[in-house]
Design a protein around this motif. Structure first.
Motif, short mmCIF file in Angstrom:
data_model
loop_
_atom_site.label_atom_id
_atom_site.label_comp_id
_atom_site.label_asym_id
_atom_site.label_seq_id
_atom_site.Cartn_x
_atom_site.Cartn_y
_atom_site.Cartn_z
N MET A 1 0.84 -1.16 0.00
CA MET A 1 0.00 0.00 0.00
C MET A 1 0.90 1.23 0.00
SD MET A 1 -2.87 1.34 2.69
CE MET A 1 -2.21 0.59 4.12
N SER A 2 0.56 2.20 -0.81
CA SER A 2 1.31 3.44 -0.91
C SER A 2 0.53 4.55 -0.22
CB SER A 2 1.52 3.81 -2.37
OG SER A 2 2.12 2.77 -3.07
N LEU A 3 0.70 4.66 1.06
CA LEU A 3 0.00 5.67 1.83
C LEU A 3 1.01 6.73 2.24
CD1 LEU A 3 -2.74 6.34 3.21
CD2 LEU A 3 -1.85 5.17 5.21
N LYS A 4 0.69 7.98 1.95
CA LYS A 4 1.57 9.10 2.31
C LYS A 4 0.83 9.97 3.31
CE LYS A 4 4.47 12.68 0.54
NZ LYS A 4 5.80 12.39 0.89
N LEU A 5 1.48 10.24 4.43
CA LEU A 5 0.91 11.10 5.46
C LEU A 5 1.61 12.44 5.44
CD1 LEU A 5 0.69 8.54 8.40
CD2 LEU A 5 -1.10 9.19 6.79
N ILE A 6 0.83 13.51 5.46
CA ILE A 6 1.34 14.87 5.52
C ILE A 6 0.88 15.46 6.85
CG2 ILE A 6 1.40 17.14 4.42
CD1 ILE A 6 2.51 14.95 2.61
N PHE A 7 1.83 15.93 7.65
CA PHE A 7 1.52 16.43 8.98
C PHE A 7 1.58 17.96 9.00
CE2 PHE A 7 3.43 12.26 9.46
CZ PHE A 7 2.47 11.60 10.21
N SER A 8 0.77 18.55 9.87
CA SER A 8 0.84 20.00 10.06
C SER A 8 2.15 20.34 10.77
CB SER A 8 -0.35 20.49 10.88
OG SER A 8 -0.15 20.21 12.25
N ALA A 9 2.53 21.59 10.69
CA ALA A 9 3.76 22.03 11.34
C ALA A 9 3.66 21.93 12.86
CB ALA A 9 4.06 23.47 10.95
N ASN A 10 2.43 21.87 13.40
CA ASN A 10 2.22 21.79 14.84
C ASN A 10 2.35 20.37 15.39
OD1 ASN A 10 1.65 24.53 14.82
ND2 ASN A 10 -0.53 24.17 14.49
N ALA A 11 2.38 19.37 14.53
CA ALA A 11 2.39 17.98 14.99
C ALA A 11 3.75 17.62 15.61
CB ALA A 11 2.08 17.04 13.83
N ASP A 12 3.69 17.00 16.78
CA ASP A 12 4.93 16.51 17.39
C ASP A 12 5.08 15.02 17.10
OD1 ASP A 12 3.28 15.15 19.22
OD2 ASP A 12 3.59 16.61 20.81
N GLN A 13 6.13 14.42 17.59
CA GLN A 13 6.42 13.01 17.30
C GLN A 13 5.31 12.09 17.79
OE1 GLN A 13 8.96 12.19 15.32
NE2 GLN A 13 8.12 10.13 15.29
N SER A 14 4.73 12.38 18.95
CA SER A 14 3.65 11.56 19.48
C SER A 14 2.41 11.64 18.58
CB SER A 14 3.31 12.02 20.90
OG SER A 14 2.20 11.32 21.40
N ASP A 15 2.09 12.85 18.11
CA ASP A 15 0.95 13.03 17.20
C ASP A 15 1.18 12.25 15.91
OD1 ASP A 15 -0.09 14.77 19.08
OD2 ASP A 15 0.41 16.58 17.94
N MET A 16 2.40 12.32 15.39
CA MET A 16 2.72 11.61 14.15
C MET A 16 2.57 10.10 14.32
SD MET A 16 6.01 13.63 12.72
CE MET A 16 6.03 15.41 12.59
N GLN A 17 3.03 9.59 15.47
CA GLN A 17 2.91 8.16 15.72
C GLN A 17 1.45 7.74 15.85
OE1 GLN A 17 5.55 5.88 15.69
NE2 GLN A 17 3.75 4.55 15.48
N LEU A 18 0.64 8.56 16.53
CA LEU A 18 -0.77 8.26 16.66
C LEU A 18 -1.43 8.20 15.28
CD1 LEU A 18 -3.21 9.68 19.26
CD2 LEU A 18 -3.87 9.51 16.90
N CYS A 19 -1.11 9.16 14.41
CA CYS A 19 -1.67 9.16 13.05
C CYS A 19 -1.24 7.92 12.28
CB CYS A 19 -1.25 10.43 12.31
SG CYS A 19 -2.05 11.91 12.91
N LEU A 49 -8.32 12.44 20.17
CA LEU A 49 -7.84 11.59 19.07
C LEU A 49 -8.18 12.21 17.72
CD1 LEU A 49 -6.75 8.70 18.12
CD2 LEU A 49 -9.17 8.16 17.92
N PHE A 50 -9.44 12.58 17.52
CA PHE A 50 -9.84 13.13 16.22
C PHE A 50 -9.27 14.53 16.00
CE2 PHE A 50 -12.95 9.66 16.50
CZ PHE A 50 -12.65 9.05 15.30
N GLY A 51 -8.99 15.26 17.08
CA GLY A 51 -8.31 16.54 16.94
C GLY A 51 -6.89 16.37 16.42
N VAL A 52 -6.20 15.37 16.94
CA VAL A 52 -4.85 15.06 16.46
C VAL A 52 -4.90 14.58 15.01
CG1 VAL A 52 -2.87 13.51 16.74
CG2 VAL A 52 -3.90 14.59 18.75
N LEU A 53 -5.86 13.72 14.71
CA LEU A 53 -5.98 13.19 13.34
C LEU A 53 -6.27 14.30 12.33
CD1 LEU A 53 -7.95 9.89 14.01
CD2 LEU A 53 -5.50 10.16 13.54
N ALA A 54 -6.92 15.36 12.76
CA ALA A 54 -7.21 16.48 11.87
C ALA A 54 -5.94 17.22 11.45
CB ALA A 54 -8.19 17.44 12.53
N GLU A 55 -4.86 17.00 12.18
CA GLU A 55 -3.58 17.63 11.87
C GLU A 55 -2.77 16.82 10.85
OE1 GLU A 55 -2.58 20.64 13.05
OE2 GLU A 55 -4.56 20.78 13.98
N CYS A 56 -3.37 15.80 10.30
CA CYS A 56 -2.68 14.90 9.37
C CYS A 56 -3.58 14.64 8.17
CB CYS A 56 -2.37 13.59 10.08
SG CYS A 56 -1.77 12.28 9.03
#
Length: 106
Positions: A1-19, A49-56
């Motif tokens: 699967m070719s899934l690409k995640l784009i994170f907001s500039a506000n996302a930290d490492q924990s947010d990225m891992q959750l996404c 959770l959904f607030g963090v996901l909105a940043e991705c």
């Protein structure tokens, strides 16, 4: 699967891992259970959770608009198998630009 995640500039490492964990959902028909597991694992309620996901934003690298080449932007992991079964796909911008003429295989 070719899934690409784009994170907001506000996302930290924990947010990225959750996404990443959210988008790793295995499509076994237990989406609510997946959400509950993530909430327990990250000690957050579903609002957070959904607030963090909105940043991705998640895109499929292997599914592109037939007209402009834009990758398919996903809303939920359950969309992945459905959109991959389509013979063609046109993004909303191209459909709008064409006056609704681009709808084949949609």
């Amino acid at each position: 699967m070719s899934l690409k995640l784009i994170f907001s500039a506000n996302a930290d490492q924990s947010d990225m891992q959750l996404c990443e964990d959210y988008w790793a959902y295995g499509h076994n028909g237990r989406y609510v259970e997946h959400i509950e597991t993530l909430c327990r694992q990250y000690s957050v309620d579903y609002h957070i959770l959904f607030g963090v996901l909105a940043e991705c934003q998640a895109y499929l690298d292997d599914v592109h608009c037939e007209y402009c080449g834009r990758p398919y932007q996903l809303d939920v992991p359950a969309d992945i198998p459905y959109i991959r079964k389509q013979s063609s796909w046109f993004c909303e911008s191209c459909i709008s630009f064409s006056g609704g003429q681009l709808t084949v295989g949609r």
